[in-house]
Design a protein around this motif. Structure first.
Motif, PDB file in Angstrom:
ATOM      1  N   CYS A 186       1.017  -0.465   3.597  1.00  0.00           N
ATOM      2  CA  CYS A 186       2.186   0.169   4.198  1.00  0.00           C
ATOM      3  C   CYS A 186       2.665   1.257   3.243  1.00  0.00           C
ATOM      4  N   TRP A 187       2.651   2.485   3.704  1.00  0.00           N
ATOM      5  CA  TRP A 187       3.064   3.603   2.855  1.00  0.00           C
ATOM      6  C   TRP A 187       4.583   3.793   2.922  1.00  0.00           C
ATOM      7  N   ALA A 188       5.228   3.731   1.768  1.00  0.00           N
ATOM      8  CA  ALA A 188       6.669   3.970   1.658  1.00  0.00           C
ATOM      9  C   ALA A 188       6.886   5.478   1.510  1.00  0.00           C
ATOM     10  N   THR A 189       7.126   6.132   2.619  1.00  0.00           N
ATOM     11  CA  THR A 189       7.212   7.610   2.621  1.00  0.00           C
ATOM     12  C   THR A 189       8.420   8.115   1.836  1.00  0.00           C
ATOM     13  N   TYR A 190       9.389   7.225   1.602  1.00  0.00           N
ATOM     14  CA  TYR A 190      10.637   7.612   0.921  1.00  0.00           C
ATOM     15  C   TYR A 190      10.467   7.705  -0.603  1.00  0.00           C
ATOM     16  N   GLY A 191       9.301   7.315  -1.107  1.00  0.00           N
ATOM     17  CA  GLY A 191       9.078   7.271  -2.551  1.00  0.00           C
ATOM     18  C   GLY A 191       8.590   8.587  -3.127  1.00  0.00           C
ATOM     19  N   TYR A 192       7.684   8.492  -4.116  1.00  0.00           N
ATOM     20  CA  TYR A 192       7.310   9.665  -4.910  1.00  0.00           C
ATOM     21  C   TYR A 192       5.925  10.223  -4.586  1.00  0.00           C
ATOM     22  N   GLY A 193       5.269   9.677  -3.591  1.00  0.00           N
ATOM     23  CA  GLY A 193       3.901  10.106  -3.291  1.00  0.00           C
ATOM     24  C   GLY A 193       3.829  11.486  -2.659  1.00  0.00           C
ATOM     25  N   ASP A 194       2.679  12.138  -2.856  1.00  0.00           N
ATOM     26  CA  ASP A 194       2.406  13.421  -2.222  1.00  0.00           C
ATOM     27  C   ASP A 194       2.036  13.164  -0.759  1.00  0.00           C
ATOM     28  N   ARG A 195       2.785  13.785   0.149  1.00  0.00           N
ATOM     29  CA  ARG A 195       2.628  13.497   1.578  1.00  0.00           C
ATOM     30  C   ARG A 195       1.204  13.740   2.086  1.00  0.00           C
ATOM     31  N   ASP A 196       0.648  14.893   1.742  1.00  0.00           N
ATOM     32  CA  ASP A 196      -0.700  15.231   2.242  1.00  0.00           C
ATOM     33  C   ASP A 196      -1.754  14.266   1.708  1.00  0.00           C
ATOM     34  N   GLN A 197      -1.648  13.955   0.416  1.00  0.00           N
ATOM     35  CA  GLN A 197      -2.610  13.009  -0.183  1.00  0.00           C
ATOM     36  C   GLN A 197      -2.524  11.643   0.491  1.00  0.00           C
ATOM     37  N   CYS A 198      -1.297  11.188   0.722  1.00  0.00           N
ATOM     38  CA  CYS A 198      -1.094   9.858   1.308  1.00  0.00           C
ATOM     39  C   CYS A 198      -1.567   9.808   2.761  1.00  0.00           C
ATOM     40  N   LEU A 199      -1.242  10.825   3.525  1.00  0.00           N
ATOM     41  CA  LEU A 199      -1.678  10.864   4.933  1.00  0.00           C
ATOM     42  C   LEU A 199      -3.197  10.897   5.037  1.00  0.00           C
ATOM     43  N   ALA A 200      -3.840  11.599   4.096  1.00  0.00           N
ATOM     44  CA  ALA A 200      -5.306  11.705   4.109  1.00  0.00           C
ATOM     45  C   ALA A 200      -5.967  10.338   3.910  1.00  0.00           C
ATOM     46  N   LEU A 201      -5.239   9.406   3.294  1.00  0.00           N
ATOM     47  CA  LEU A 201      -5.787   8.063   3.062  1.00  0.00           C
ATOM     48  C   LEU A 201      -5.543   7.107   4.230  1.00  0.00           C
ATOM     49  N   GLU A 202      -4.896   7.623   5.292  1.00  0.00           N
ATOM     50  CA  GLU A 202      -4.720   6.879   6.547  1.00  0.00           C
ATOM     51  C   GLU A 202      -4.163   5.464   6.344  1.00  0.00           C
ATOM     52  N   PRO A 203      -2.910   5.367   5.844  1.00  0.00           N
ATOM     53  CA  PRO A 203      -2.313   4.037   5.667  1.00  0.00           C
ATOM     54  C   PRO A 203      -2.205   3.285   6.995  1.00  0.00           C
ATOM     55  N   THR A 204      -2.227   1.961   6.915  1.00  0.00           N
ATOM     56  CA  THR A 204      -2.135   1.120   8.118  1.00  0.00           C
ATOM     57  C   THR A 204      -0.799   1.337   8.821  1.00  0.00           C
ATOM     58  N   PHE A 205       0.269   1.401   8.024  1.00  0.00           N
ATOM     59  CA  PHE A 205       1.627   1.637   8.526  1.00  0.00           C
ATOM     60  C   PHE A 205       2.329   2.619   7.598  1.00  0.00           C
ATOM     61  N   ALA A 206       3.440   3.162   8.075  1.00  0.00           N
ATOM     62  CA  ALA A 206       4.305   3.984   7.219  1.00  0.00           C
ATOM     63  C   ALA A 206       5.750   3.630   7.543  1.00  0.00           C
ATOM     64  N   ILE A 207       6.580   3.575   6.510  1.00  0.00           N
ATOM     65  CA  ILE A 207       8.012   3.316   6.714  1.00  0.00           C
ATOM     66  C   ILE A 207       8.818   4.392   5.981  1.00  0.00           C
ATOM     67  N   ASP A 208       9.932   4.782   6.588  1.00  0.00           N
ATOM     68  CA  ASP A 208      10.800   5.797   5.985  1.00  0.00           C
ATOM     69  C   ASP A 208      11.957   5.171   5.209  1.00  0.00           C
ATOM     70  N   ASP A 209      12.072   3.849   5.305  1.00  0.00           N
ATOM     71  CA  ASP A 209      13.161   3.123   4.642  1.00  0.00           C
ATOM     72  C   ASP A 209      12.661   1.703   4.407  1.00  0.00           C
ATOM     73  N   ILE A 210      12.957   1.120   3.266  1.00  0.00           N
ATOM     74  CA  ILE A 210      12.434  -0.215   2.959  1.00  0.00           C
ATOM     75  C   ILE A 210      12.936  -1.269   3.945  1.00  0.00           C
ATOM     76  N   SER A 211      14.088  -1.027   4.549  1.00  0.00           N
ATOM     77  CA  SER A 211      14.633  -1.980   5.534  1.00  0.00           C
ATOM     78  C   SER A 211      13.679  -2.181   6.719  1.00  0.00           C
ATOM     79  N   GLU A 212      12.851  -1.161   6.998  1.00  0.00           N
ATOM     80  CA  GLU A 212      11.907  -1.258   8.125  1.00  0.00           C
ATOM     81  C   GLU A 212      10.837  -2.322   7.901  1.00  0.00           C
ATOM     82  N   LEU A 213      10.709  -2.790   6.663  1.00  0.00           N
ATOM     83  CA  LEU A 213       9.732  -3.843   6.381  1.00  0.00           C
ATOM     84  C   LEU A 213      10.122  -5.168   7.041  1.00  0.00           C
ATOM     85  N   ALA A 214      11.379  -5.280   7.431  1.00  0.00           N
ATOM     86  CA  ALA A 214      11.870  -6.527   8.029  1.00  0.00           C
ATOM     87  C   ALA A 214      10.962  -7.031   9.168  1.00  0.00           C
TER      88      ALA A 214
END
Length: 219
Positions: A186-214
């Motif tokens: 699950c990619w935490a998009t709100y953190g420090y990762g480079d967006r293009d690099q992370c998207l290229a790795l095709e994460p299973t899920f993505a969340i914009d806020d840690i609360s979404e992990l619920a």
């Protein structure tokens, strides 16, 4: 019901807001050696990489023999000042509580030195949620190498299939570790990762806020 039985969290930029502390400590370290520090953005771009390699990136002219002294100088600033500047993302503690109440096992795997991971988890009052705390100790092979998964994590949870394990992280290093280990991420998009690099790795899920992990941790 959650299909995941074990969730492994990265620390910096996933559970905790640490960039202020990291930028401060790198800046102080460069100043200590009378070298102009990199910009804050440049430093933030290296979050997730272990310290020796970060110094090679931020200061390409550094002598290999000097790296241990730079690392220790950084850590002394972190112990004295940096740790005071670290705080949890809003909602992080609630998600961890919910996961524990649902009977999930939780782990932390960071490329930060394990003594600092331990210290910060205690300081932030979330240490007790974790069954497993992994960080750099000078011996452990760090992310994105999957060796830690196969030699430490899997043997501790032999009853779990890889499909029941989820990595949550914010940088390409976390995503690549999960991919190499053969687990969902699950990619935490709100953190420090480079967006293009992370998207290229095709994460299973993505969340914009840690609360979404619920949704992943509830019964």
């Amino acid at each position: 019901m959650s299909k995941y039985k074990l969730i492994i969290f990265d620390f910096d930029g996933t559970l905790a807001i640490t960039h202020k502390a990291i930028v401060f400590c790198f800046t102080k370290t460069f100043e200590n050696f009378n070298i102009t520090p990199p910009t804050a953005d440049t430093i933030i771009g290296t979050i997730g990489i272990n310290l020796p390699n970060t110094f090679k990136i931020l200061h390409p002219a550094i002598e290999e023999s000097a790296i241990p002294e730079w690392v220790e100088t950084y850590r002394s600033y972190y112990r004295a000042e940096g740790e005071k500047q670290v705080e949890l993302f809003t909602g992080a503690k609630q998600v961890l509580q919910l996961a524990c109440q649902s009977g999930l096992s939780l782990g932390v795997f960071s490329n930060k030195h394990v003594s600092f991971v331990d210290l910060l988890l205690q300081k932030l009052k979330i240490h007790s949620f974790f069954d497993l705390i992994l960080g750099d100790n000078g011996e452990i092979i760090m992310k994105p190498n999957p060796a830690v998964f196969h030699s430490i994590i899997k043997p501790l949870f032999p009853e779990l299939d890889n499909s029941q394990i989820l990595m949550v992280g914010d940088t390409a290093i976390d995503l690549l570790f999960a991919k190499n280990a053969g687990i969902d991420v699950c990619w935490a998009t709100y953190g420090y990762g480079d967006r293009d690099q992370c998207l290229a790795l095709e994460p299973t899920f993505a969340i914009d806020d840690i609360s979404e992990l619920a949704v992943f941790v509830q019964h």
